[in-house]
Design an enzyme around this catalytic site. Structure first.
Site, mmCIF file in Angstrom:
data_model
loop_
_atom_site.group_PDB
_atom_site.id
_atom_site.type_symbol
_atom_site.label_atom_id
_atom_site.label_comp_id
_atom_site.label_asym_id
_atom_site.label_seq_id
_atom_site.Cartn_x
_atom_site.Cartn_y
_atom_site.Cartn_z
ATOM 1 N N LYS A 184 16.972 28.163 2.170
ATOM 2 C CA LYS A 184 15.799 27.950 1.623
ATOM 3 C C LYS A 184 15.390 26.552 1.578
ATOM 4 O O LYS A 184 16.090 25.800 1.962
ATOM 5 C CB LYS A 184 16.036 28.237 -0.141
ATOM 6 C CG LYS A 184 17.076 27.450 -0.713
ATOM 7 C CD LYS A 184 17.194 27.746 -2.220
ATOM 8 C CE LYS A 184 18.139 26.748 -2.847
ATOM 9 N NZ LYS A 184 18.203 27.308 -4.270
ATOM 10 N N TYR A 214 3.948 -4.606 -1.305
ATOM 11 C CA TYR A 214 3.318 -4.421 -2.592
ATOM 12 C C TYR A 214 4.157 -5.077 -3.775
ATOM 13 O O TYR A 214 5.227 -4.782 -3.785
ATOM 14 C CB TYR A 214 3.073 -3.067 -2.974
ATOM 15 C CG TYR A 214 2.122 -2.409 -1.923
ATOM 16 C CD1 TYR A 214 0.623 -2.707 -1.756
ATOM 17 C CD2 TYR A 214 2.593 -1.372 -0.985
ATOM 18 C CE1 TYR A 214 -0.287 -2.230 -1.057
ATOM 19 C CE2 TYR A 214 1.652 -0.841 -0.135
ATOM 20 C CZ TYR A 214 0.359 -1.054 -0.117
ATOM 21 O OH TYR A 214 -0.499 -0.599 0.740
#
Length: 382
Positions: free
Chosen positions: A38, A273
């Site tokens: 999955k 940043y």
């Protein structure tokens, strides 16, 4: 190490899956392996992993949804596939058209699926999910609340072929007394359900309950299948979690990116940043072409995380950006544009593990690997 056409890439050693499956088999005895693929095999490539496991001998795969099952079918995987989660009503037809096994998430869901199958003159293959303590999906069968009547009724629905039964461990990774007691009680409850079905003259079909840590800590339970996910990929959720076995796994995933720029900054200049890194001396900075949109968690920023460039440990500095991050390469000679930076894997004699990333990001390897973006190519190690 492969060089990709992309700015960042994963290298997957699919052949090492064979070794890891061998190690799993040693732990579980005669129990067969259901490969859990999955979430794109936790970011490793579901089709490629399934193909490799099928060559080894795996004959059953687990996925979370109908689209994941259909992707395997469309790519030539013809082994049995179990959908562990929910399939919407409008997609029920795929179950019998593509020979896919559906888990029964509740008794009401089973009734709805049976009505659909009857209306379409079909027989749909299913596994009964028993909730022995996860409280997620399945018919509850716990000490406080036992719905054996619903489990029996599921097996007797006219147009469902209930070919197996399973449950799931929530704390098989925890060796504390409370968690061990809880898990051992789950095993007892699961076996009690199976015994009750036998008393009713019902063949429960194949039995499976062990997830990855169930395999590592509750090894040979005598079930028909076990359900490893991380283990065939060569890792656990966190290599600092103690386990009761000693497998020799080989991690199959490495992550690399290119250096795009190297520059010197001076004392007082800031990086990225937020200006969370300010140079206290002349610093050589390499900009690397990978970021949080590629799956490198922004939470790694300013945590002291180190990558490898020219086989040497180098600290990531400043906030990780969407597509890029910056690395202090002051002590590494001749770093230049186009050089390779290793985020996970081995370079020379040094190694960076996925576990380090996950711990610094306060999560587990399951999430870290599953979050690697689709835009990052998965290349097969040659």
């Amino acid at each position: 190490m492969l060089k990709s056409y992309s700015r960042a890439w994963c290298e997957i050693d699919y052949k090492a899956i064979n070794h890891n499956l061998d190690e799993i088999q040693k732990l579980v005895g005669k129990t067969k392996i259901m490969g859990i693929v999955k979430a794109n095999a936790y970011g490793h490539g579901d089709v490629a992993c399934a193909r490799q496991m099928a060559k080894w001998g795996v004959d059953f795969f687990g996925v979370s949804s109908i689209d994941e099952a259909l992707n395997l079918r469309e790519n030539g995987i013809d082994q049995d596939i179990l959908i562990l989660g929910y399939t919407p009503v409008e997609h029920f037809h795929y179950l019998y058209e593509k020979n896919i096994v559906q888990s029964l998430v509740s008794f009401e869901y089973a009734q709805k699926l049976n009505a659909f199958a009857k209306e379409n003159d079909a027989m749909i293959r299913c596994h009964c999910k028993v909730d022995t303590g996860m409280c997620r999906t399945g018919i509850i069968y716990q000490d406080q609340d036992k719905h054996m009547d619903q489990i029996i009724a599921e097996y007797r629905l006219s147009n469902l072929s209930v070919e197996g039964i399973f449950s799931h461990f929530p704390v098989s990774d925890d060796l504390g007394v409370d968690s061990r007691t809880f898990t051992e009680n789950q095993i007892r409850l699961f076996k009690e359900v199976i015994d009750n079905l036998k008393k009713e003259g019902i063949d429960c079909g194949i039995k499976h309950i062990q997830n990855s840590y169930g395999i590592l800590n509750y090894m040979d339970l005598g079930m028909d299948y076990c359900r490893p996910g991380l283990l065939y990929m060569g890792v656990t959720s966190d290599d600092q979690i103690p386990i009761l076995s000693n497998p020799d796994f080989i991690p199959i995933m490495s992550i690399y990116a290119n250096v795009s720029l190297v520059k010197w900054i001076q004392e007082g200049q800031s990086v990225s940043y937020g200006r969370n890194f300010i140079a206290t001396k002349p610093t050589k900075v390499a900009t690397v072409s990978i970021g949080y949109a590629d799956g490198i968690p922004r939470l790694l920023s300013n945590q002291g995380f180190e990558v490898l460039i020219h086989g040497k440990h180098c600290k990531v500095i400043g906030n990780i950006c969407m597509d890029q991050c910056m690395v202090d390469v002051t002590d590494v000679e001749n770093v230049k544009e186009g050089d390779i930076c290793c985020f996970v894997g081995q370079m020379g004699q040094e190694r960076v593990t996925i576990d380090t990333i996950s711990r610094l990001a306060k999560t587990i390897n399951n999430e870290t690997m599953s979050a690697i973006a689709a835009r990052v190519p998965r290349l097969e190690k040659r």
